[in-house]
Write an enzyme that holds these catalytic residues in place. Sequence first.
Site, PDB file in Angstrom:
ATOM      1  N   ARG A  52     -26.088  12.937  18.034  1.00 31.85           N
ATOM      2  CA  ARG A  52     -25.940  11.537  17.612  1.00 31.85           C
ATOM      3  C   ARG A  52     -24.674  10.925  18.189  1.00 31.85           C
ATOM      4  O   ARG A  52     -23.761  11.639  18.599  1.00 31.85           O
ATOM      5  CB  ARG A  52     -25.788  11.472  16.084  1.00 31.85           C
ATOM      6  CG  ARG A  52     -27.057  11.748  15.337  1.00 31.85           C
ATOM      7  CD  ARG A  52     -26.767  11.898  13.854  1.00 31.85           C
ATOM      8  NE  ARG A  52     -27.993  11.965  13.078  1.00 31.85           N
ATOM      9  CZ  ARG A  52     -28.097  12.505  11.884  1.00 31.85           C
ATOM     10  NH1 ARG A  52     -27.045  13.053  11.302  1.00 31.85           N
ATOM     11  NH2 ARG A  52     -29.248  12.501  11.250  1.00 31.85           N
ATOM     12  N   MET A  62      -8.359   2.762   9.017  1.00 34.62           N
ATOM     13  CA  MET A  62      -7.571   1.602   8.578  1.00 34.62           C
ATOM     14  C   MET A  62      -6.541   1.226   9.651  1.00 34.62           C
ATOM     15  O   MET A  62      -6.577   1.734  10.759  1.00 34.62           O
ATOM     16  CB  MET A  62      -6.867   1.931   7.270  1.00 34.62           C
ATOM     17  CG  MET A  62      -7.752   1.862   6.058  1.00 34.62           C
ATOM     18  SD  MET A  62      -6.731   2.224   4.611  1.00 34.62           S
ATOM     19  CE  MET A  62      -7.844   1.752   3.307  1.00 34.62           C
ATOM     20  N   GLY A  63      -5.593   0.396   9.266  1.00 35.63           N
ATOM     21  CA  GLY A  63      -4.541  -0.011  10.193  1.00 35.63           C
ATOM     22  C   GLY A  63      -4.264  -1.497  10.134  1.00 35.63           C
ATOM     23  O   GLY A  63      -3.438  -2.030  10.854  1.00 35.63           O
ATOM     24  N   ARG A  64      -5.046  -2.160   9.306  1.00 35.96           N
ATOM     25  CA  ARG A  64      -4.971  -3.613   9.145  1.00 35.96           C
ATOM     26  C   ARG A  64      -5.048  -4.320  10.496  1.00 35.96           C
ATOM     27  O   ARG A  64      -5.933  -4.027  11.263  1.00 35.96           O
ATOM     28  CB  ARG A  64      -3.712  -3.999   8.377  1.00 35.96           C
ATOM     29  CG  ARG A  64      -3.863  -5.408   7.823  1.00 35.96           C
ATOM     30  CD  ARG A  64      -2.781  -5.763   6.890  1.00 35.96           C
ATOM     31  NE  ARG A  64      -3.014  -5.180   5.587  1.00 35.96           N
ATOM     32  CZ  ARG A  64      -2.472  -5.670   4.493  1.00 35.96           C
ATOM     33  NH1 ARG A  64      -1.697  -6.718   4.543  1.00 35.96           N
ATOM     34  NH2 ARG A  64      -2.692  -5.100   3.337  1.00 35.96           N
ATOM     35  N   ASP A  88       0.234   1.754   8.770  1.00 39.53           N
ATOM     36  CA  ASP A  88      -0.225   0.936   9.902  1.00 39.53           C
ATOM     37  C   ASP A  88       0.730   0.999  11.102  1.00 39.53           C
ATOM     38  O   ASP A  88       0.360   0.619  12.208  1.00 39.53           O
ATOM     39  CB  ASP A  88      -0.366  -0.536   9.470  1.00 39.53           C
ATOM     40  CG  ASP A  88      -1.320  -0.702   8.293  1.00 39.53           C
ATOM     41  OD1 ASP A  88      -2.200   0.158   8.121  1.00 39.53           O
ATOM     42  OD2 ASP A  88      -1.169  -1.685   7.545  1.00 39.53           O
ATOM     43  N   HIS A 121      -9.304   5.006   2.047  1.00 38.74           N
ATOM     44  CA  HIS A 121      -8.046   5.381   1.398  1.00 38.74           C
ATOM     45  C   HIS A 121      -7.737   6.877   1.447  1.00 38.74           C
ATOM     46  O   HIS A 121      -6.624   7.272   1.095  1.00 38.74           O
ATOM     47  CB  HIS A 121      -8.038   4.887  -0.049  1.00 38.74           C
ATOM     48  CG  HIS A 121      -7.968   3.393  -0.135  1.00 38.74           C
ATOM     49  ND1 HIS A 121      -9.085   2.609   0.007  1.00 38.74           N
ATOM     50  CD2 HIS A 121      -6.919   2.557  -0.287  1.00 38.74           C
ATOM     51  CE1 HIS A 121      -8.729   1.333  -0.079  1.00 38.74           C
ATOM     52  NE2 HIS A 121      -7.421   1.273  -0.249  1.00 38.74           N
ATOM     53  N   ARG A 123      -4.597   7.600   3.104  1.00 36.13           N
ATOM     54  CA  ARG A 123      -3.305   7.288   2.478  1.00 36.13           C
ATOM     55  C   ARG A 123      -2.841   8.364   1.499  1.00 36.13           C
ATOM     56  O   ARG A 123      -1.723   8.277   0.980  1.00 36.13           O
ATOM     57  CB  ARG A 123      -3.401   5.937   1.756  1.00 36.13           C
ATOM     58  CG  ARG A 123      -3.554   4.759   2.678  1.00 36.13           C
ATOM     59  CD  ARG A 123      -2.645   3.618   2.286  1.00 36.13           C
ATOM     60  NE  ARG A 123      -2.771   3.220   0.916  1.00 36.13           N
ATOM     61  CZ  ARG A 123      -3.306   2.061   0.497  1.00 36.13           C
ATOM     62  NH1 ARG A 123      -3.769   1.206   1.384  1.00 36.13           N
ATOM     63  NH2 ARG A 123      -3.338   1.761  -0.769  1.00 36.13           N
ATOM     64  N   ARG A 160     -24.499   7.179  13.554  1.00 33.50           N
ATOM     65  CA  ARG A 160     -24.025   7.181  12.158  1.00 33.50           C
ATOM     66  C   ARG A 160     -22.567   6.735  12.107  1.00 33.50           C
ATOM     67  O   ARG A 160     -21.790   7.026  13.028  1.00 33.50           O
ATOM     68  CB  ARG A 160     -24.095   8.586  11.559  1.00 33.50           C
ATOM     69  CG  ARG A 160     -25.498   9.128  11.408  1.00 33.50           C
ATOM     70  CD  ARG A 160     -26.210   8.497  10.208  1.00 33.50           C
ATOM     71  NE  ARG A 160     -27.454   9.190   9.929  1.00 33.50           N
ATOM     72  CZ  ARG A 160     -28.634   8.907  10.483  1.00 33.50           C
ATOM     73  NH1 ARG A 160     -28.723   7.925  11.371  1.00 33.50           N
ATOM     74  NH2 ARG A 160     -29.711   9.591  10.160  1.00 33.50           N
ATOM     75  N   GLY A 215       0.836  -1.205   0.000  1.00 35.94           N
ATOM     76  CA  GLY A 215       0.000   0.000   0.000  1.00 35.94           C
ATOM     77  C   GLY A 215       0.863   1.246   0.000  1.00 35.94           C
ATOM     78  O   GLY A 215       1.837   1.327   0.745  1.00 35.94           O
TER      79      GLY A 215
HETATM   80  O1  F6P Z   1      -1.409  -1.697   4.895  1.00 35.06           O
HETATM   81  C1  F6P Z   1      -1.912  -0.435   4.593  1.00 35.06           C
HETATM   82  C2  F6P Z   1      -3.405  -0.480   4.375  1.00 35.06           C
HETATM   83  O2  F6P Z   1      -3.856   0.831   4.117  1.00 35.06           O
HETATM   84  C3  F6P Z   1      -4.203  -1.108   5.512  1.00 35.06           C
HETATM   85  O3  F6P Z   1      -4.402  -0.227   6.581  1.00 35.06           O
HETATM   86  C4  F6P Z   1      -5.457  -1.520   4.788  1.00 35.06           C
HETATM   87  O4  F6P Z   1      -6.115  -2.591   5.439  1.00 35.06           O
HETATM   88  C5  F6P Z   1      -4.939  -1.955   3.448  1.00 35.06           C
HETATM   89  O5  F6P Z   1      -3.709  -1.279   3.251  1.00 35.06           O
HETATM   90  C6  F6P Z   1      -5.844  -1.653   2.290  1.00 35.06           C
HETATM   91  O6  F6P Z   1      -5.304  -2.211   1.152  1.00 35.06           O
HETATM   92  P1  F6P Z   1      -5.707  -1.842  -0.339  1.00 35.06           P
HETATM   93  O7  F6P Z   1      -5.145  -0.472  -0.636  1.00 35.06           O
HETATM   94  O8  F6P Z   1      -5.075  -2.897  -1.145  1.00 35.06           O
HETATM   95  O9  F6P Z   1      -7.208  -1.826  -0.395  1.00 35.06           O
END
Ligand code: F6P
Length: 353
Positions: free
Chosen positions: A164, A171-173, A129, A275, A278, A269, A12
């Site tokens: 609410r 994210m963060g896997r 991550d 993304h 990122r 909500r 990523g």
């Molecule tokens: O490893 C970085 C990351 O952004 C994770 O946090 C996320 O789960 C994954 O990549 C998403 O991957 P992709 O860009 O392939 O959807």
Amino acid sequence: MAKRIGILTGGGDCPGLNPAIRGCVYAAGKLGYECVGILDGWKGLIEGMITALDREITEYFVMKGGTHLGTSRTNPYKKEENVKKCLDNFKKFELYALVTMGGEDTLGVAARFHKEHNLPVVGVPKTMDNDLSATDYTFGFDTSVTVAVDAAERLIDTGRSHHRVMVLEVMGRHAGWVALFTALASGADYVCIPEKKISPAEMIDKIKKVYERKKFALVVASESAGLHPEHEEEFGKEMDQFGHVILKERGIGEKLAGFIEKETGIETRAAVIGHIQRGGEPTLFDRILSTRVGVKAAELVHEGKFGMMAALIGNEIKGVPLDKAAGELKTVSKEWFDLMEIFFSSGGITMPQ
Ligand code: F6P
């Protein structure tokens, strides 16, 4: 002729890759090397795709998000013939060394190439991550959390206005660092991370208590946090080439919001920033860290320290064995649980009379 270093970025993308490429190109130039870029991670080495890199091309990379070289989640070890293609192209392009910028997957492949084929590789750790063991921080993390904190603050505005509960999924896997830092830095009321299974009763108790007082609550959830083990089956099981479950179908934010609304009766909500975390220009911290590790990679090549990676240890950039980074993931450790207890547990909060 100057010795040639190939640079690739895999896995990523994250903010800081371009400054790291620039750091490596500048330092390599100073040490008498030239650099070429390999496109789209390991895929580019398999298919033989390269591009020019020099000081002029990389001059303003320090503030650029994404990666100029492109990336992929291609694993050459999925097919033996692709391992051979990488080795052949390394020779064909007359490379002296390969600088691989990536997370555990990309660096794991680099470590294997070094171990099994004595390929002169050097690693640069990157991942939003922040889950690589051998370095204190990875670049990309600071920018991603900064974006997530901004999103959280926006959710506070709208959530407060409508009275609410707002759930922000980040994210963060398989590591909860992004969620934890986002929650701490945005004054969230509750955080859900994969390292600590959520106690539904405790979470609902906390939300009810804070809602009673301020008619609003913010929950930050990591994409791989676990709520109902019995729901695990519903979660996506599609795997990438490195055997990781692709988490995007999981939808923990929505599931959590539904659960909270059902249990509390409060309108809830969810927002998923995905993304967006990122992209964008790297923060100051990421610009400097990525520049420093990029420079160190060129120095490691010059010193012949192959099979090593540039790591941040304390405030110093040092060479550490690649295997260490590609080994065990660095997840949120128990020491952080005490801090979580102070800010996110329902203990110590009294309901207004
Ligand atoms: O490893 C970085 C990351 O952004 C994770 O946090 C996320 O789960 C994954 O990549 C998403 O991957 P992709 O860009 O392939 O959807």
